[in-house]
Design an enzyme around this catalytic site. Structure first.
Site, PDB file in Angstrom:
ATOM      1  N   ARG A  46      -2.820   1.189  -6.500  1.00 17.34           N
ATOM      2  CA  ARG A  46      -1.848   1.042  -5.419  1.00 17.34           C
ATOM      3  C   ARG A  46      -0.494   0.509  -5.870  1.00 17.34           C
ATOM      4  O   ARG A  46       0.542   1.023  -5.473  1.00 17.34           O
ATOM      5  CB  ARG A  46      -2.415   0.089  -4.361  1.00 17.34           C
ATOM      6  CG  ARG A  46      -3.583   0.712  -3.653  1.00 17.34           C
ATOM      7  CD  ARG A  46      -4.228  -0.244  -2.695  1.00 17.34           C
ATOM      8  NE  ARG A  46      -5.296   0.459  -1.987  1.00 17.34           N
ATOM      9  CZ  ARG A  46      -6.097  -0.116  -1.103  1.00 17.34           C
ATOM     10  NH1 ARG A  46      -5.971  -1.389  -0.823  1.00 17.34           N
ATOM     11  NH2 ARG A  46      -7.021   0.592  -0.504  1.00 17.34           N
ATOM     12  N   HIS A  71       0.307  -4.667   2.894  1.00 14.22           N
ATOM     13  CA  HIS A  71      -1.015  -4.304   3.370  1.00 14.22           C
ATOM     14  C   HIS A  71      -2.021  -5.440   3.222  1.00 14.22           C
ATOM     15  O   HIS A  71      -2.845  -5.673   4.100  1.00 14.22           O
ATOM     16  CB  HIS A  71      -1.476  -3.100   2.570  1.00 14.22           C
ATOM     17  CG  HIS A  71      -2.867  -2.656   2.886  1.00 14.22           C
ATOM     18  ND1 HIS A  71      -3.252  -2.338   4.158  1.00 14.22           N
ATOM     19  CD2 HIS A  71      -3.952  -2.488   2.100  1.00 14.22           C
ATOM     20  CE1 HIS A  71      -4.523  -1.989   4.139  1.00 14.22           C
ATOM     21  NE2 HIS A  71      -4.984  -2.086   2.920  1.00 14.22           N
ATOM     22  N   SER A 113      -5.239   6.291   5.131  1.00 16.32           N
ATOM     23  CA  SER A 113      -6.195   5.927   4.080  1.00 16.32           C
ATOM     24  C   SER A 113      -5.787   6.464   2.720  1.00 16.32           C
ATOM     25  O   SER A 113      -5.318   7.576   2.571  1.00 16.32           O
ATOM     26  CB  SER A 113      -7.573   6.464   4.417  1.00 16.32           C
ATOM     27  OG  SER A 113      -8.394   6.348   3.286  1.00 16.32           O
ATOM     28  N   LEU A 138     -13.330  -5.078   1.681  1.00 15.67           N
ATOM     29  CA  LEU A 138     -14.520  -5.147   2.526  1.00 15.67           C
ATOM     30  C   LEU A 138     -15.656  -5.777   1.727  1.00 15.67           C
ATOM     31  O   LEU A 138     -16.416  -6.610   2.222  1.00 15.67           O
ATOM     32  CB  LEU A 138     -14.903  -3.748   3.003  1.00 15.67           C
ATOM     33  CG  LEU A 138     -13.829  -2.985   3.778  1.00 15.67           C
ATOM     34  CD1 LEU A 138     -14.365  -1.648   4.255  1.00 15.67           C
ATOM     35  CD2 LEU A 138     -13.346  -3.796   4.961  1.00 15.67           C
ATOM     36  N   HIS A 183       0.837  -1.198   0.000  1.00 23.67           N
ATOM     37  CA  HIS A 183       0.000   0.000   0.000  1.00 23.67           C
ATOM     38  C   HIS A 183       0.871   1.247   0.000  1.00 23.67           C
ATOM     39  O   HIS A 183       1.793   1.363   0.786  1.00 23.67           O
ATOM     40  CB  HIS A 183      -0.899  -0.016   1.247  1.00 23.67           C
ATOM     41  CG  HIS A 183      -2.034   0.940   1.156  1.00 23.67           C
ATOM     42  ND1 HIS A 183      -1.843   2.295   1.185  1.00 23.67           N
ATOM     43  CD2 HIS A 183      -3.367   0.745   1.021  1.00 23.67           C
ATOM     44  CE1 HIS A 183      -3.028   2.884   1.078  1.00 23.67           C
ATOM     45  NE2 HIS A 183      -3.961   1.967   0.982  1.00 23.67           N
TER      46      HIS A 183
END
Lengths: 228, 249, 644
Positions: C337, C408, C284, C448, C266
């Site tokens: 990323r 990450h 974030s 998520l 990340h």
């Protein structure tokens, strides 16, 4: 257990009783201090004695006075119950605590402050309330009617500097007790609002200074008067 | 910097436990508090001594697993989690006392590790909206004023670390419980079970042996997520109106 | 071994719907006769456990933390994607599918990714119904933002704590089922092994982390929802306890491990500050919406920064190199990323790093603050800025943030078919623990989505198809298989304790992490990987002869817990190196220096490597066997990813 007893024995219910009895006693203090202001009238106690008789004989006031007794007893009993339960919730304390950085001393010591106020109350009741009800008071006559001369007892008592000191000190503790208790009672009832809470907190601060100060000023005034 | 650590050591739940003193040296101010404890543990392990046990996991201030009562305050001198506390908040030569959370409802398991499953049981008592997976309305069919959503979020941000209980002189869990009660009482989704929820959660909270609230405000002052005591007022309101109006006898 | 992905026939958009219809169902009255074990209580685990219990299955849920609410899903900040098209900006299920496939550098299954995009919309509905306080507009409807390389606003968020809110939602659903008696919760319990009976997963062996008790639990199916293995690098944004043990033990019992080398680095993490560092903290990705990434144009200026003779604010505009904006004018600071991370590394390798260690670049909010005002920036990112200041001691409103890439997320994981079943019948893997949906690189706000998709909307359907075909009889735990598994676990624990060596577990973990980061990190090459493999082999034998585990099994023993996990990380590390070594191409999170375009971009080899690598464990000390599942692309055209 019925829902009433169940509610009142829950941690929130117990606090509800503390809050309601506390608020009632706050109202009582307002009445008490207002009536007693008559001690400042320069009439050798006439107004005060008439007021004292009214307070002990009027049936409505009588009922109110019983409510007050219940409130005091309820406040004391439930404070003991919650304090014991709270102690049980943390039997082993911390070795180092810096509670002063997160809360006011008064808020953490309501039990101690309350106990001092209670001890004072016993002395106070025994000295005046008991005497008025069952003591052997001298009698005075105004307009042909007989009155117990409570004023003379009060005047006599506050000629004693130690007792005056006791009263003044006790009022300091009452003030400290109120400084947390006033706003706290509203919070417990759930009365917390952006608009009104600041006003309640402010009012509580004013109340906890003004009312005990007024009470304290009475023995001081009578003591000074007794010097002349 | 060099520090003296006074740490509570307790072999297990039935052990009596006692404080023990340790010295750590060459601690960088950029270390987190837990990294400082890592240094101590590495030191202890190299000497063949049992490392100090403490709870921690995410180390970024959100999982709520870390605890520790440091120098008289939960999570130490800053209003943050212990994992986000850095050594720049301490002075060279300082004596640092480290204790576990103290509460009947949080029994010590070992050293600084306590059992906080009482919190889980409180949530199990009603900290949810009873909807099964699937068969729910479209997300935008439930409009919620932004202010309400934000307020609910402020309550929902609780990480369940237990600092409120640790800070409270009565070891009360009101802030934790009220945060969840508030979140769901504010949102339309929570309305259906609103009364039932608060009654059950409060009753479970009491059964766990937490103390009552004295409105000292210590919980709010120490909460790493800044959860406000207005939540407690709301819970009280919710509870009293629920017991008066619900049909649970 | 032939890998059957069980991808349903038919057009892409109908595969899942048809499959749901074709699957066998378990009669509601029979559901209560089945037991399901769920290991891990993050987004995937909690949602699966709750949903299965709601259906009527008896669930046992395990987590090593003290509460299910602490699973590391809680730390996800940015948001969750869903193809709701609430913003009327041209989003659709197909676009989310396409972006995810492309973002994954064409190394994911079309059918899985399409299903993911399809169920994404239901996830948001479900979470809102649970009371998850998503961000909203003044009109009361849900708010969206664009995130991590997407050109539409499809990310739903709850300030910078989306993972927390979603996990607490799933945790509340789980708690409800615990109260209903349908889920039995086992916190502070670690899975030590999977138990196979007649080739089927029939239970697990666990260790109670408080008492050390080794116990057997049986079930008709076992779900591993145990997250990723980023902690193989020692330093990562994973929680301290995140580990590969459950997945690795399953692997050694026959579950294939796929694409272990696909690691997501990340780009926006707080740089390492010293040797004491225990973990890395993510800032974030949403910060890249307003922050501009830069380094000084010259090495000389960077040196001055590193020595501390000047600060960022002393460097004039014309002396700054906004390298992402320069190289990728259309995506700028919002490139995916892997691209952002690799470029940060490249520029630091040139000697332009800006902190003491030379491994950091600036993320500057000066222009955003000048444009929108400090208050607006505070409203958007206040909690992140506070966190940054708390950790580094610098005020990001005054000085640019310093960031550097960190491990990450791991796209690799246990191989699963379309039903999320591993190569062991009855053993499922969900969420980050499987390999399935992100290909070689995961897009922001998709983790998520995948965890919840698997738990809420995939496994509740697919598990029925399996259970309907096996008997309902209760499975005893006193069988030979369970006894052997228990004994093996106990022996292994005793073995670790009995080594009584000289070096602590962390010593080995740090060493492993360094090998992995140096040779199998952001950029890999054959020479380095070969070296790493030899080093890991040595490390493994050193570990097993010289590690020091204190205390006994019969107590809370964090040193033993760690030793057990690190032992598995070492073995996994070797497999990651093998995987990275065999994949002679660059794709997404796997960048082989030998395979790059003249501009330094990843160069895929679709002809030879458009497949899923599925590694098969053959026995201790033996090289693992490579099985492959070809990736067939019928709907998207494979192109070189370009974000210019």
């Amino acid at each position: 257990m019925s829902w009433v007893t169940k509610t009142l024995s829950s941690s929130l219910g117990k606090k509800l009783i503390m809050s309601l009895t506390g608020l009632f006693l706050i109202i009582f203090l307002v009445g008490h201090v207002t009536g007693n202001l008559q001690l400042f009238i320069n009439d050798d106690g006439q107004a005060f004695n008439i007021y004292a008789k009214f307070m002990t004989t009027n049936p409505a006031v009588k009922i109110l006075s019983y409510v007050t007794y219940i409130a005091i007893i309820g406040h004391v009993v439930y404070s003991i119950i919650t304090t014991l339960a709270n102690k049980k919730a943390r039997p082993i304390g911390y070795q180092t605590s810096r509670a002063s950085t997160n809360s006011a001393w008064t808020s953490r010591n309501m039990g101690v402050l309350g106990t001092i106020v209670l001890i004072f109350l016993v002395v106070h009741l025994q000295g005046f309330w008991y005497e008025m009800h069952w003591g052997n008071l001298p009698v005075v006559q105004y307009d042909g009617e007989e009155y117990k001369d409570l004023y003379s007892i009060v005047k006599f008592a506050f000629a004693e500097p130690l007792l005056v000191l006791l009263y003044v000190v006790a009022m300091v503790f009452l003030g400290l007790h109120l400084s947390h208790g006033f706003a706290s009672a509203f919070q417990t009832l759930g009365l917390n609002h952006k608009k009104y809470t600041p006003a309640i907190v402010f009012l509580g601060r004013v109340f906890s200074v003004v009312v005990p100060a007024l009470f304290a000023s009475m023995p001081i005034y009578l003591y000074i008067s007794s010097l002349n | 910097m060099n520090l003296t650590l006074k740490i509570w050591r307790q072999k297990n739940n039935s052990d009596k436990g006692a404080f023990k003193e340790y010295k750590v040296e060459h601690i960088s101010k950029d270390m987190s508090f837990l990294e400082m404890l890592d240094v101590l543990n590495e030191q202890l392990a190299n000497k063949g001594e049992d490392p100090v046990h403490f709870d921690h996991d995410c180390r970024e201030g959100i999982c709520g697993m870390c605890s520790l009562y440091i120098n008289g305050k939960p999570h130490g001198p800053e209003q943050t989690t212990t994992c986000q506390l850095h050594m720049r908040s301490f002075q060279d030569g300082e004596v640092v006392t480290i204790e576990p959370w103290r509460a009947t409802a949080f029994p010590v398991l070992k050293d600084l590790v306590v059992n906080r499953s009482a919190f889980d049981r409180i949530i199990q008592a009603g900290g949810y909206v009873s909807v099964n997976t699937g068969g729910v309305p479209d997300a935008n069919e439930i409009p919620i004023p932004k202010k309400i959503a934000d307020e609910a979020f402020d309550s929902a941000t609780c990480i369940g670390c237990g600092a409120c209980v640790a800070a409270c002189k009565n070891a009360s869990a009101m802030l934790f419980v009220s945060a969840k009660v508030s979140q769901l009482a504010l949102l339309p989704q929570g309305q259906v079970e609103r009364k039932e929820r608060v009654e059950r959660m409060v009753s479970q909270m009491d059964a766990e042996g937490f103390g009552a609230c004295s409105n000292t405000g210590a919980c709010e002052a120490e909460c790493p997520k800044g959860i406000s005591v207005t939540n407690i007022a709301r819970m009280n309101r919710e509870y009293f109106s629920a017991v008066v109006t619900s049909d649970n006898i | 071994m032939i890998l059957d992905s069980k991808i349903p026939e038919g057009p892409l958009a109908e595969k899942w719907t048809k499959h749901k219809f074709n699957m066998k169902l378990v009669n509601p009255a029979n559901k209560r006769k089945y037991e399901v074990i769920v290991v891990g209580t993050g987004l995937a685990g909690a949602s699966a456990a709750a949903s299965l219990a709601e259906l009527g299955y008896n669930v046992k849920a395990f987590c090593f933390q003290d509460s299910p609410r602490r699973a590391h899903s809680i730390a996800a900040q940015g948001g969750i994607n869903a193809a709701k098209n609430y913003q009327n900006d041209g989003d659709s299920i197909y676009r989310l599918f396409y972006d995810t496939i492309k973002g994954g550098d064409y190394r994911a299954r079309e059918a899985n990714v399409y299903r993911l995009a399809e169920v994404s919309v239901s996830i948001i509905d479900q979470c809102v119904a649970q009371g998850v306080p998503f961000a909203r507009e003044y009109g009361g409807l849900l708010s969206n933002r664009s995130f991590g390389g997407a050109q539409v606003s499809r990310t739903f968020y709850a300030r910078g704590q989306t993972g927390q809110q979603l996990l607490l939602g799933a945790y509340s659903a789980l708690s409800r089922q615990v109260a209903n008696g349908k889920v039995k919760l086992y916190p502070r319990t670690e899975m030590m092994d999977v138990v196979l009976v007649d080739g089927k997963a029939r239970g697990i062996v666990t260790r109670n982390l408080i008492t050390g008790a080794v116990e057997s639990h049986s079930a008709h199916a076992v779900l591993l929802c145990t997250g990723g293995y980023g902690n193989v690098f020692f330093l990562s944004t994973n929680a301290m306890g995140s580990n590969v043990t459950a997945a690795w033990r399953a692997h050694k019992k026959g579950a294939f491990f796929s694409n272990p080398s696909y690691t997501q680095i990340h780009p926006t993490c707080i740089p390492v500050s010293g040797d004491h560092q225990s973990k890395l903290t993510l800032m974030s990705e949403s910060l890249r919406n307003d922050g501009r990434v830069w380094v000084p144009k010259t090495v000389e200026t960077a040196e001055k920064l590193r020595k501390g003779t000047i600060t960022a604010n002393d460097i004039k505009e014309e002396d700054r190199d906004y390298f992402l904006e320069r190289k990728y004018p259309s995506f700028g600071n919002l490139v995916p990323r892997d691209v952002a991370s690799r470029n940060a590394k490249l520029i630091c390798d040139e000697g332009k790093g800006v902190n003491e260690t030379g491994e950091a670049v600036f993320l500057d909010f000066r222009d955003a603050i000048n444009r929108d005002g400090e208050a607006a920036i505070r409203a958007k990112y206040g909690n992140l800025f506070d966190m940054y200041q708390q950790i580094t001691g610098y005020n990001p409103y005054k000085f640019p943030m310093m960031i550097y890439p960190a491990v990450h997320y791991t796209m690799g994981g246990l191989w699963v078919d379309f039903n999320l079943m591993t190569s062991v019948p009855g053993l499922y893997a969900l969420g980050e623990a499987n390999f399935s949906d992100h290909g070689a690189n995961r897009l922001g706000a998709s983790a998520l989505m995948q965890g919840l998709a698997d738990g809420y909307f995939v496994v509740p359907y697919t598990i029925g198809d399996y259970l309907a075909q096996i008997p309902q009889t209760k499975i005893p735990t006193d069988s030979v298989e369970f006894q052997k598994a228990e004994k093996d676990v106990k022996d292994r624990i005793q073995k670790l304790i009995n080594i009584k060596g000289e070096k602590t577990v962390d010593f080995y973990h740090k060493k492993l992490g360094k090998i992995m980061w140096d040779y199998c990190g952001m950029a890999r090459n054959e020479e380095g990987l070969r070296k790493a493999k030899a080093m890991i082999k040595t490390l493994k034998s050193e570990f097993w002869s010289n590690v020091k585990v204190l205390g006994t099994n019969e107590e809370l023993n964090q040193s033993l817990e760690k030793a057990n996990r690190v032992a598995d990380f070492i073995e996994l590390g070797e497999l990651m190196v093998d995987d990275a070594l065999h994949r002679n191409e660059s794709c997404g999170g796997h960048f082989r220096e030998e395979y790059q375009t003249p501009e330094g971009e990843a160069m895929r080899d679709d002809e030879n490597f458009a497949y899923v690598a599925a590694w098969e464990f053959l026995g201790e000390g033996q090289e693992e066997k490579l099985n492959t599942e070809p990736l067939v692309f019928e709907n998207v055209k494979l192109t070189q990813r370009s974000y210019k």
